[in-house]
Design a protein around this motif. Sequence first.
Motif, PDB file in Angstrom:
ATOM      1  N   LYS A 147       0.951  -1.287   0.045  1.00  0.00           N
ATOM      2  CA  LYS A 147       0.094   0.044  -0.076  1.00  0.00           C
ATOM      3  C   LYS A 147       0.816   1.276  -0.043  1.00  0.00           C
ATOM      4  N   VAL A 148       0.100   2.475  -0.384  1.00  0.00           N
ATOM      5  CA  VAL A 148       0.762   3.627  -0.239  1.00  0.00           C
ATOM      6  C   VAL A 148       0.378   4.206   1.135  1.00  0.00           C
ATOM      7  N   VAL A 149       1.387   4.829   2.046  1.00  0.00           N
ATOM      8  CA  VAL A 149       0.930   5.079   3.248  1.00  0.00           C
ATOM      9  C   VAL A 149       1.306   6.838   3.189  1.00  0.00           C
ATOM     10  N   LEU A 150       0.279   7.361   3.647  1.00  0.00           N
ATOM     11  CA  LEU A 150       0.416   8.873   3.625  1.00  0.00           C
ATOM     12  C   LEU A 150       0.302   9.452   4.808  1.00  0.00           C
ATOM     13  N   CYS A 151       1.361   9.834   5.436  1.00  0.00           N
ATOM     14  CA  CYS A 151       1.456  10.150   6.933  1.00  0.00           C
ATOM     15  C   CYS A 151       1.525  11.749   7.361  1.00  0.00           C
ATOM     16  N   ASP A 152       0.405  12.212   8.089  1.00  0.00           N
ATOM     17  CA  ASP A 152       0.578  13.636   8.205  1.00  0.00           C
ATOM     18  C   ASP A 152       1.366  13.645   9.700  1.00  0.00           C
ATOM     19  N   ARG A 153       2.581  14.091   9.088  1.00  0.00           N
ATOM     20  CA  ARG A 153       3.729  14.238  10.245  1.00  0.00           C
ATOM     21  C   ARG A 153       4.624  13.094  10.437  1.00  0.00           C
ATOM     22  N   PHE A 154       5.763  12.952  10.496  1.00  0.00           N
ATOM     23  CA  PHE A 154       6.387  11.939  11.047  1.00  0.00           C
ATOM     24  C   PHE A 154       7.777  12.296  11.788  1.00  0.00           C
ATOM     25  N   ALA A 155       8.827  11.412  11.897  1.00  0.00           N
ATOM     26  CA  ALA A 155       9.898  11.635  12.745  1.00  0.00           C
ATOM     27  C   ALA A 155      10.616  13.037  12.722  1.00  0.00           C
ATOM     28  N   ASP A 156      10.767  13.829  11.270  1.00  0.00           N
ATOM     29  CA  ASP A 156      11.120  15.056  11.023  1.00  0.00           C
ATOM     30  C   ASP A 156      10.487  16.224  11.912  1.00  0.00           C
ATOM     31  N   SER A 157       9.125  15.872  12.133  1.00  0.00           N
ATOM     32  CA  SER A 157       8.386  16.667  13.261  1.00  0.00           C
ATOM     33  C   SER A 157       9.191  16.810  14.516  1.00  0.00           C
ATOM     34  N   SER A 158       9.572  15.739  14.895  1.00  0.00           N
ATOM     35  CA  SER A 158      10.397  15.505  16.250  1.00  0.00           C
ATOM     36  C   SER A 158      11.480  16.308  16.299  1.00  0.00           C
ATOM     37  N   VAL A 159      12.223  16.411  15.082  1.00  0.00           N
ATOM     38  CA  VAL A 159      13.417  17.061  14.998  1.00  0.00           C
ATOM     39  C   VAL A 159      13.373  18.487  15.017  1.00  0.00           C
ATOM     40  N   ALA A 160      12.110  18.981  14.202  1.00  0.00           N
ATOM     41  CA  ALA A 160      11.860  20.320  14.069  1.00  0.00           C
ATOM     42  C   ALA A 160      11.456  21.001  15.310  1.00  0.00           C
ATOM     43  N   TYR A 161      10.266  20.224  15.780  1.00  0.00           N
ATOM     44  CA  TYR A 161       9.334  20.861  17.381  1.00  0.00           C
ATOM     45  C   TYR A 161      10.276  20.677  18.266  1.00  0.00           C
ATOM     46  N   GLN A 162      10.699  19.402  18.603  1.00  0.00           N
ATOM     47  CA  GLN A 162      11.377  19.179  20.024  1.00  0.00           C
ATOM     48  C   GLN A 162      12.853  19.535  19.823  1.00  0.00           C
ATOM     49  N   GLY A 163      13.772  19.182  18.557  1.00  0.00           N
ATOM     50  CA  GLY A 163      14.991  19.468  18.389  1.00  0.00           C
ATOM     51  C   GLY A 163      15.345  20.950  18.381  1.00  0.00           C
ATOM     52  N   TYR A 164      14.440  21.581  17.238  1.00  0.00           N
ATOM     53  CA  TYR A 164      14.914  22.918  17.008  1.00  0.00           C
ATOM     54  C   TYR A 164      14.075  24.023  18.026  1.00  0.00           C
ATOM     55  N   GLY A 165      12.451  23.573  18.229  1.00  0.00           N
ATOM     56  CA  GLY A 165      11.533  24.551  18.693  1.00  0.00           C
ATOM     57  C   GLY A 165      11.740  24.386  20.193  1.00  0.00           C
ATOM     58  N   HIS A 166      12.038  23.317  20.829  1.00  0.00           N
ATOM     59  CA  HIS A 166      12.458  23.341  22.417  1.00  0.00           C
ATOM     60  C   HIS A 166      13.966  23.161  22.590  1.00  0.00           C
ATOM     61  N   GLY A 167      14.832  23.415  21.530  1.00  0.00           N
ATOM     62  CA  GLY A 167      16.118  23.413  21.734  1.00  0.00           C
ATOM     63  C   GLY A 167      16.840  22.032  22.367  1.00  0.00           C
TER      64      GLY A 167
ATOM     65  N   GLN B 252      13.067  27.093  10.369  1.00  0.00           N
ATOM     66  CA  GLN B 252      14.510  26.823   9.976  1.00  0.00           C
ATOM     67  C   GLN B 252      14.817  25.382   9.961  1.00  0.00           C
ATOM     68  N   GLY B 253      14.056  24.845  11.100  1.00  0.00           N
ATOM     69  CA  GLY B 253      14.441  23.369  11.204  1.00  0.00           C
ATOM     70  C   GLY B 253      14.050  22.352  10.232  1.00  0.00           C
ATOM     71  N   PHE B 254      12.933  22.592   9.484  1.00  0.00           N
ATOM     72  CA  PHE B 254      12.358  21.865   8.156  1.00  0.00           C
ATOM     73  C   PHE B 254      13.438  22.249   7.205  1.00  0.00           C
ATOM     74  N   ILE B 255      13.733  23.485   7.106  1.00  0.00           N
ATOM     75  CA  ILE B 255      14.649  23.910   6.083  1.00  0.00           C
ATOM     76  C   ILE B 255      15.873  23.212   6.042  1.00  0.00           C
ATOM     77  N   ASP B 256      16.606  23.075   7.294  1.00  0.00           N
ATOM     78  CA  ASP B 256      17.843  22.492   7.560  1.00  0.00           C
ATOM     79  C   ASP B 256      17.637  20.881   7.383  1.00  0.00           C
ATOM     80  N   ILE B 257      16.400  20.328   7.539  1.00  0.00           N
ATOM     81  CA  ILE B 257      16.159  18.871   7.513  1.00  0.00           C
ATOM     82  C   ILE B 257      16.222  18.512   5.840  1.00  0.00           C
ATOM     83  N   ALA B 258      15.684  19.479   5.045  1.00  0.00           N
ATOM     84  CA  ALA B 258      15.604  19.427   3.582  1.00  0.00           C
ATOM     85  C   ALA B 258      16.872  19.430   3.015  1.00  0.00           C
ATOM     86  N   ARG B 259      17.610  20.288   3.545  1.00  0.00           N
ATOM     87  CA  ARG B 259      18.996  20.428   2.929  1.00  0.00           C
ATOM     88  C   ARG B 259      19.820  19.247   3.208  1.00  0.00           C
TER      89      ARG B 259
END
Length: 219
Positions: free
Chosen positions: A93-113, A176-183
């Motif tokens: 199957k094709v799995v479409l997931c609204d957010r995954f582990a990159d959200s933890s990198v961005a929110y908890q890693g960058y957002g909460h430092g 900024q976190g998401f932009i870095d993740i993409a890069r």
Amino acid sequence: MSVMPGLFISFEGGEGSGKTTQIRRLESWFSQRGRAVVVTREPGGSPGAEEIRNLLLTGDPGRWDAVTEALLMFASRRDHVERTIRPALGEGKVVLCDRFADSSVAYQGYGHGLGAEYIRNLWHVAIGDFKPDLTLIFDLPVDVGLKRAGARFANVSAAEDRFERMGSDFHQRLRQGFIDIARENPERCRIIDADSDIDTVSERMISAVSSRLSAQGTG
Ligand code: TYD
């Protein structure tokens, strides 16, 4: 009979980026092409992970310290991967997931430092090297996103607004976190400019997905 390989696509971005609408559109796009699609979300996506979601998204912004919050995210993610995502991929199957582990990198890693490295370590402990085949990052200016999200929450008067209520500096760090993740992950991630009308953003998304499928030889 040979089974099509499964395909795991995650949708990422800040608040109000419109990704939920775009997921529905991509779901129809794949269905029209005869693919079985599972739409899921994080935190959540399995019965246990949905219970953890409730702990994470309700209550005061300061309800959890950053480390506890990150651990809860990865506890819910492990359950979701083992009970929902991997079985669906195994059935082609094709799995479409609204957010995954990159959200933890961005929110908890960058957002909460906590830092990106700290979160990548948790990622490895919780789910090893499991990751999406393709990650679409819906990017738009923070003020535009918060305005859209604010309108949405005024309508629903939802209680699941703990993250929306964090300050605008927090949301700048996320972006900024998401932009870095993409890069750092150019083979997996595509940034979609989400500061346009819904149809234009859909076209950008479909074009990113199509080019990924043809690169894989499954399009
Ligand atoms: P949700 O209402 O699904 O928001 P959105 O429509 O913006 O995806 O709530 C999910 C919230 O949880 C969102 O604010 C982002 C946050 N979150 C994290 O902080 N870390 C994570 O790992 C995940 C998956 C979500």
